[in-house]
Design a protein around this motif. Structure first.
Motif, PDB file in Angstrom:
ATOM      1  N   ASP A  73       0.864  -1.180   0.000  1.00 39.86           N
ATOM      2  CA  ASP A  73       0.000   0.000   0.000  1.00 39.86           C
ATOM      3  C   ASP A  73       0.902   1.232   0.000  1.00 39.86           C
ATOM      4  O   ASP A  73       2.117   1.140   0.162  1.00 39.86           O
ATOM      5  CB  ASP A  73      -0.928   0.002   1.211  1.00 39.86           C
ATOM      6  N   ASP A  96      -3.832   7.034  -6.180  1.00 37.61           N
ATOM      7  CA  ASP A  96      -3.527   5.921  -5.290  1.00 37.61           C
ATOM      8  C   ASP A  96      -3.590   4.592  -6.047  1.00 37.61           C
ATOM      9  O   ASP A  96      -4.610   4.263  -6.656  1.00 37.61           O
ATOM     10  CB  ASP A  96      -4.532   5.913  -4.130  1.00 37.61           C
ATOM     11  N   ALA A 121       1.574   4.975  -5.754  1.00 38.02           N
ATOM     12  CA  ALA A 121       0.901   6.032  -6.520  1.00 38.02           C
ATOM     13  C   ALA A 121       1.550   6.164  -7.889  1.00 38.02           C
ATOM     14  O   ALA A 121       2.706   5.769  -8.094  1.00 38.02           O
ATOM     15  CB  ALA A 121       0.972   7.365  -5.774  1.00 38.02           C
ATOM     16  N   ARG A 134      -5.723  -1.647  -0.638  1.00 40.22           N
ATOM     17  CA  ARG A 134      -6.842  -0.691  -0.609  1.00 40.22           C
ATOM     18  C   ARG A 134      -7.754  -0.877  -1.807  1.00 40.22           C
ATOM     19  O   ARG A 134      -8.973  -0.750  -1.695  1.00 40.22           O
ATOM     20  CB  ARG A 134      -6.312   0.743  -0.572  1.00 40.22           C
ATOM     21  N   SER A 188      -2.505   1.717  -4.362  1.00 39.51           N
ATOM     22  CA  SER A 188      -2.289   0.749  -3.286  1.00 39.51           C
ATOM     23  C   SER A 188      -3.022  -0.550  -3.589  1.00 39.51           C
ATOM     24  O   SER A 188      -4.200  -0.544  -3.970  1.00 39.51           O
ATOM     25  CB  SER A 188      -2.786   1.315  -1.958  1.00 39.51           C
TER      26      SER A 188
END
Length: 645
Positions: A47, A56, A50, A61, A58
């Motif tokens: 995580d 993002d 970018a 996530r 990750s």
């Protein structure tokens, strides 16, 4: 003290009477054992990623609000397992094993390796917070499951399907592989921190890996509860997404070659550092987002709305993003057009043409899903004059047989003339006696399977497990990724014009299928699902739409099929469906000119005779019934030694 031991002690301290008031624990995503580690252990490095614009990327996530991450929390899955166990208790061992291999895979595989019972529900089970494998189960289809699956030679075969993946055991846990798409990975950090050894595994980027769980066959029983399937080949094809893809143009080596990952794990179009540590890692090209795009927005919303009851970890914002991504995916899944619409002498005739852009059937996956056409005709003031496929607030579809009576089903249509006729693209399961069933272990065949086929899918040569079933098999224009439905509606001839609107819509949970499941609402898992579904906001999703205006005309309609001669591809032969397999502008009903030389002669007769036994050249289907037989001969004779049209 931690994990299941701590939860068991807490439960004992609080007492059983208070237990129902407690929220379901989420499970510990940082668990670690001999065979697997939780996703939280991976997130510490994977995580915080970018792209160059700060978006993002990750991994955990992106994954945590997917149905993969929540496969064990899925309340529909739990309810269906409970109902199957109640209806067929003698097959409990088979149900507990088969249904957890892909929904609670780390729990299933660990228990099997440890010689422990496989149990999905109840005390000590995978879903019991005090159970030994609760954390494994609640982490769903997780990192160290997929990245440990070995390329054992069975991927993409029957032996490697239905959850028969291979995860090997190692005396020293640090030797456990973490297969990935990149050559020459740095091994030290993972070996030191999580006791896995990263290594190249090109199979992780193949559709065959996905086929491990997305080709799934199940045994079935007769009315007396006796197992009627005799071999893995004879079992019921519950879902065959991988095999559908393999029979399409998207297959490996096909003209539109794409893997499952190409659509469901999109590639980032720039090099990406695939871990946040060590900081001096080189960025790699071809990084795939781990969002695992799907279409089950209803279930994502149920998970978010009932997060405490279901032990959900992902945030509401994460589910919101997953739902938005799912809608984007759905709206690229198919296109819809209105190629011919006329309103002549009070008769509206409209063709709705659908093209499937996915690499599998639409819908695909578990046979609770359906896609349907919503067709509306309005006057100049917006008043509805005709509507087929109306969605009711409870999720049922007006006029659809299975929603009124789960023992019946809606037929496949080529021509629709009434509001209670609805084109529903769906699988309908049949039992050993030929009756409709919604109980998976009674399902022996499909009575209907008119799900939209992918491009290149030839229904005449499709393997039995992915065959088209029912009336769609005889619909000449239902094939190769598309279908055309004709609506013919009698309206007020005094209207000056109308507006026609057509929508292709998707439901992950068919209302009639759910009503059969809800017969077992005495089971807590089923009762919970019913309460959650009844309060859900998402009933369906839009895939594609089109609209057009049709002005009234009073043109000549020589054959009385609702189409003016100027717009009719057979002006003197009634054919409201306008079937034209040859695509030459002449409808099948008036076009025995099979060699396209402008004459109907003995050469065409020879072609017709050759086509009938082979049942392949559907241009020879002159009466439009989906069959090549002697009934096509009278239309041929009517134009023999003449011209088509």
């Amino acid at each position: 003290m931690h994990g299941p031991t701590l939860r068991a002690a807490l439960a004992a301290l609080l007492g059983g009477a208070l237990a129902p008031a407690l929220a379901t624990p989420t499970g510990d995503p940082n668990f670690e054992d001999t065979h697997y580690s939780g996703s939280g252990r991976c997130a510490s490095c994977h995580d915080g990623l970018a792209d160059s614009s700060g978006n993002d990327l990750s991994i955990r996530r992106a994954w945590e609000a997917s149905m993969m991450a929540n496969a064990t929390r899925d309340p529909y899955w739990r309810a269906k397992v409970a109902a199957e166990l109640k209806r067929h208790p003698a097959l409990a061992d088979e149900i507990n094993d088969k249904c957890s291999r892909c929904h609670a895979p780390m729990a299933n595989d660990s228990a099997a390796k440890d010689g422990q019972p496989l149990l999905i529900l109840g005390s000590g089970s995978f879903t019991d917070p005090a159970g030994r494998y609760f954390d494994h189960a609640m982490d769903g289809v997780s990192c160290t499951l997929c990245h440990q699956i070995a390329d054992d030679g069975n991927l993409g075969t029957l032996a490697g399907s239905s959850g028969h993946y291979s995860v090997l055991q190692y005396p020293n846990p640090v030797d456990r592989p973490a297969y990935g798409q990149y050559a020459d990975p740095r091994t030290g950090p993972m070996r030191m921190n999580v006791r896995f050894t990263p290594q190249l595994g090109t199979h992780t980027g193949t559709s065959a890996l996905c086929g491990t769980c997305h080709d799934l066959k199940t045994p079935f029983v007769d009315a007396n509860g006796n197992v009627a399937s005799t071999t893995p080949e004879s079992e019921f094809p519950e879902q065959m997404v991988f095999s559908e893809w393999r029979h399409s143009d998207y297959r490996d080596g096909g003209p539109q070659e794409k893997s499952c990952q190409d659509c469901h794990m999109p590639v980032v179009n720039e090099p990406v550092k695939i871990a946040s540590r060590p900081r001096n890692l080189t960025a790699r090209s071809g990084f795939r987002q781990h969002s695992f795009l799907g279409a089950n927005t209803t279930m994502m919303q149920l998970l978010d709305d009932n997060r405490d009851a279901l032990g959900v970890l992902a945030s509401s914002a994460a589910f919101g993003q997953s739902i938005a991504r799912a809608r984007d995916l759905l709206q690229g899944a198919a296109s819809l057009a209105l190629p011919k619409v006329t309103f002549n002498n009070g008769v509206l005739t409209a063709q709705v043409a659908i093209t499937n852009h996915t690499g599998h059937k639409l819908p695909s996956g578990y046979p609770s899903r359906r896609v349907y056409l919503h067709f509306v005709v309005e006057d100049a003031n917006g008043n509805v004059l005709f509507e087929s496929g109306k969605l009711n607030p409870d999720g049922s579809l007006a006029g659809v047989a299975v929603d009124a009576d789960p023992t019946r089903y809606e037929p496949h249509y080529d021509l629709i003339t009434a509001a209670d006729q609805v084109q529903v693209y769906e699988p309908i399961m049949g039992d050993t006696d030929g009756n409709v069933t919604h109980t998976l272990l009674r399902a022996a065949t499909y009575l209907k399977d008119n799900r939209l086929t992918p491009a290149g899918f030839d229904k005449a040569t499709a393997p039995a497990d992915v065959r088209v079933a029912g009336a769609a098999r005889l619909d000449p224009d239902f094939d190769q990724g598309g279908d055309t439905v004709t609506y013919q509606v009698n309206l007020d001839p005094n209207l000056s014009g109308v507006t026609v609107r057509a929508e292709l819509r998707y439901q992950a949970l068919s209302y009639g299928h759910l009503q059969d499941l809800f017969r077992d609402s005495n089971l807590p898992e089923v009762a919970a699902l019913k309460a959650q579904f009844d309060s859900a906001a998402i009933r369906d999703e839009l895939i594609a739409s089109a609209s057009t205006a049709a002005s009234a005309t009073q043109a000549t309609d020589s054959d009385g099929d609702g189409l003016p001669d100027s717009a009719d591809n057979c002006p003197t032969t009634a054919n409201p469906d306008q079937l034209d397999v040859g695509g030459d502008g002449h409808g099948n009903a008036c076009d025995p000119d099979l060699d396209d030389n402008g004459r109907v002669d003995f050469a065409d007769l020879s072609r017709w005779r050759a086509a009938v036994p082979a049942a392949r050249d559907m241009r020879a289907d002159l009466n439009g019934d989906g069959r090549l037989d002697g009934n096509d001969l009278p239309p041929f004779r009517a134009r023999f030694l003449g011209t088509p049209g």
